[in-house]
Scaffold this motif. Sequence first.
Motif, PDB file in Angstrom:
ATOM      1  N   HIS A  27      37.316  76.643  60.052  1.00 16.81           N
ATOM      2  CA  HIS A  27      36.746  77.964  59.769  1.00 16.81           C
ATOM      3  C   HIS A  27      35.229  77.928  59.872  1.00 16.81           C
ATOM      4  CE1 HIS A  27      35.400  76.780  55.700  1.00 16.81           C
ATOM      5  NE2 HIS A  27      36.492  76.035  55.720  1.00 16.81           N
ATOM      6  N   PRO A  28      34.654  79.065  60.213  1.00 13.58           N
ATOM      7  CA  PRO A  28      33.198  79.148  60.211  1.00 13.58           C
ATOM      8  C   PRO A  28      32.675  79.073  58.774  1.00 13.58           C
ATOM      9  CG  PRO A  28      34.183  80.999  61.405  1.00 13.58           C
ATOM     10  CD  PRO A  28      35.280  80.273  60.709  1.00 13.58           C
ATOM     11  N   GLU A  29      31.453  78.675  58.622  1.00 17.14           N
ATOM     12  CA  GLU A  29      30.810  78.579  57.306  1.00 17.14           C
ATOM     13  C   GLU A  29      30.956  79.882  56.520  1.00 17.14           C
ATOM     14  OE1 GLU A  29      28.598  76.562  54.423  1.00 17.14           O
ATOM     15  OE2 GLU A  29      29.029  75.740  56.402  1.00 17.14           O
ATOM     16  N   GLY A  30      31.459  79.781  55.309  1.00 15.72           N
ATOM     17  CA  GLY A  30      31.570  80.935  54.432  1.00 15.72           C
ATOM     18  C   GLY A  30      32.713  81.883  54.733  1.00 15.72           C
ATOM     19  N   LYS A  31      33.562  81.538  55.691  1.00 15.21           N
ATOM     20  CA  LYS A  31      34.694  82.397  56.069  1.00 15.21           C
ATOM     21  C   LYS A  31      35.998  81.661  55.809  1.00 15.21           C
ATOM     22  CE  LYS A  31      32.215  85.723  57.919  1.00 15.21           C
ATOM     23  NZ  LYS A  31      32.196  87.054  57.395  1.00 15.21           N
ATOM     24  N   TRP A  32      37.082  82.424  55.707  1.00 23.96           N
ATOM     25  CA  TRP A  32      38.395  81.831  55.502  1.00 23.96           C
ATOM     26  C   TRP A  32      38.918  81.222  56.792  1.00 23.96           C
ATOM     27  CZ3 TRP A  32      41.305  86.323  52.604  1.00 23.96           C
ATOM     28  CH2 TRP A  32      40.855  86.386  51.283  1.00 23.96           C
ATOM     29  N   SER A  33      39.717  80.181  56.631  1.00 23.02           N
ATOM     30  CA  SER A  33      40.444  79.589  57.756  1.00 23.02           C
ATOM     31  C   SER A  33      41.700  80.426  58.018  1.00 23.02           C
ATOM     32  CB  SER A  33      40.863  78.149  57.409  1.00 23.02           C
ATOM     33  OG  SER A  33      41.825  78.168  56.363  1.00 23.02           O
ATOM     34  N   THR A  34      42.362  80.135  59.122  1.00 20.57           N
ATOM     35  CA  THR A  34      43.631  80.810  59.402  1.00 20.57           C
ATOM     36  C   THR A  34      44.627  80.561  58.275  1.00 20.57           C
ATOM     37  OG1 THR A  34      43.322  80.734  61.797  1.00 20.57           O
ATOM     38  CG2 THR A  34      45.601  80.907  61.004  1.00 20.57           C
ATOM     39  N   ALA A  35      44.692  79.340  57.781  1.00 15.63           N
ATOM     40  CA  ALA A  35      45.617  79.027  56.680  1.00 15.63           C
ATOM     41  C   ALA A  35      45.293  79.868  55.448  1.00 15.63           C
ATOM     42  CB  ALA A  35      45.554  77.542  56.337  1.00 15.63           C
ATOM     43  N   GLU A  36      44.019  80.062  55.161  1.00 17.88           N
ATOM     44  CA  GLU A  36      43.625  80.875  54.001  1.00 17.88           C
ATOM     45  C   GLU A  36      43.939  82.349  54.219  1.00 17.88           C
ATOM     46  OE1 GLU A  36      39.962  78.318  52.088  1.00 17.88           O
ATOM     47  OE2 GLU A  36      39.634  79.311  54.024  1.00 17.88           O
ATOM     48  N   VAL A  37      43.739  82.837  55.433  1.00 16.29           N
ATOM     49  CA  VAL A  37      44.095  84.228  55.745  1.00 16.29           C
ATOM     50  C   VAL A  37      45.597  84.418  55.570  1.00 16.29           C
ATOM     51  CG1 VAL A  37      44.232  85.963  57.595  1.00 16.29           C
ATOM     52  CG2 VAL A  37      42.136  84.626  57.299  1.00 16.29           C
ATOM     53  N   LEU A  38      46.375  83.474  56.084  1.00 15.91           N
ATOM     54  CA  LEU A  38      47.835  83.559  55.952  1.00 15.91           C
ATOM     55  C   LEU A  38      48.263  83.468  54.492  1.00 15.91           C
ATOM     56  CD1 LEU A  38      48.956  81.385  59.007  1.00 15.91           C
ATOM     57  CD2 LEU A  38      49.028  83.891  58.803  1.00 15.91           C
ATOM     58  N   GLU A  39      47.597  82.621  53.716  1.00 18.58           N
ATOM     59  CA  GLU A  39      47.925  82.534  52.295  1.00 18.58           C
ATOM     60  C   GLU A  39      47.612  83.845  51.589  1.00 18.58           C
ATOM     61  OE1 GLU A  39      47.108  79.879  48.275  1.00 18.58           O
ATOM     62  OE2 GLU A  39      45.927  79.454  50.066  1.00 18.58           O
ATOM     63  N   HIS A  40      46.469  84.442  51.915  1.00 15.82           N
ATOM     64  CA  HIS A  40      46.109  85.755  51.353  1.00 15.82           C
ATOM     65  C   HIS A  40      47.191  86.787  51.668  1.00 15.82           C
ATOM     66  CE1 HIS A  40      44.025  89.563  50.824  1.00 15.82           C
ATOM     67  NE2 HIS A  40      44.158  89.793  52.125  1.00 15.82           N
ATOM     68  N   LEU A  41      47.609  86.852  52.920  1.00 15.92           N
ATOM     69  CA  LEU A  41      48.660  87.795  53.304  1.00 15.92           C
ATOM     70  C   LEU A  41      49.961  87.481  52.577  1.00 15.92           C
ATOM     71  CD1 LEU A  41      47.956  88.049  57.135  1.00 15.92           C
ATOM     72  CD2 LEU A  41      47.673  89.870  55.441  1.00 15.92           C
ATOM     73  N   ASN A  42      50.323  86.215  52.517  1.00  9.05           N
ATOM     74  CA  ASN A  42      51.559  85.831  51.850  1.00  9.05           C
ATOM     75  C   ASN A  42      51.531  86.196  50.365  1.00  9.05           C
ATOM     76  OD1 ASN A  42      54.179  84.674  52.169  1.00  9.05           O
ATOM     77  ND2 ASN A  42      53.457  82.865  51.071  1.00  9.05           N
TER      78      ASN A  42
END
Length: 167
Positions: A27-42
């Motif tokens: 992930h870029p600095e200060g942004k969520w990774s794909t895994a974090e985005v998916l966890e948020h959605l889940n």
Amino acid sequence: MHSKLQKLHSSLNDAFRGMTLENLVQHPEGKWSTAEVLEHLNLSYTGTIKAMERCLAGKAGGSPDRGSKRWQRLAVTRLGYFPTGRQSPEHVRPRGTPPQEVVSEILENIVRMDGLIADCEARFGQRKSIADHPVLGPLTGQEWRSFHLVHGKHHAKQIARLKVKPA
């Protein structure tokens, strides 16, 4: 599966298909990774699942006040507008669930959520608010589906950008 949640399912599956574990956590600095985005959605899906289960158990339903958050609800569920730059509510922020676990659960939870929304509509009717959203207020089953589709597509775009240009 309802067509809106089928679109959500396909959109997310297409967004993260083929990503390696390394891709999922970059992930870029200060942004969520794909895994974090998916966890948020889940987390948003499991929250909706719990709300639908409470509704079916007779412990909850949508509050009667549909007027106070009407414009926000219409913007998201009817116009498909999802505001950017807002902080996610605390209860749906990533907590560090292993990426493999999130990837294996998220699509199953969309299917489960779809079935529970349909069950609530069958029991209480399609025009009745069945549960309250923390930002948009009381939503009908159709509005819940629309919210999740708009929200999921918003994040699928983020995932697509991360897939092309990881960190």
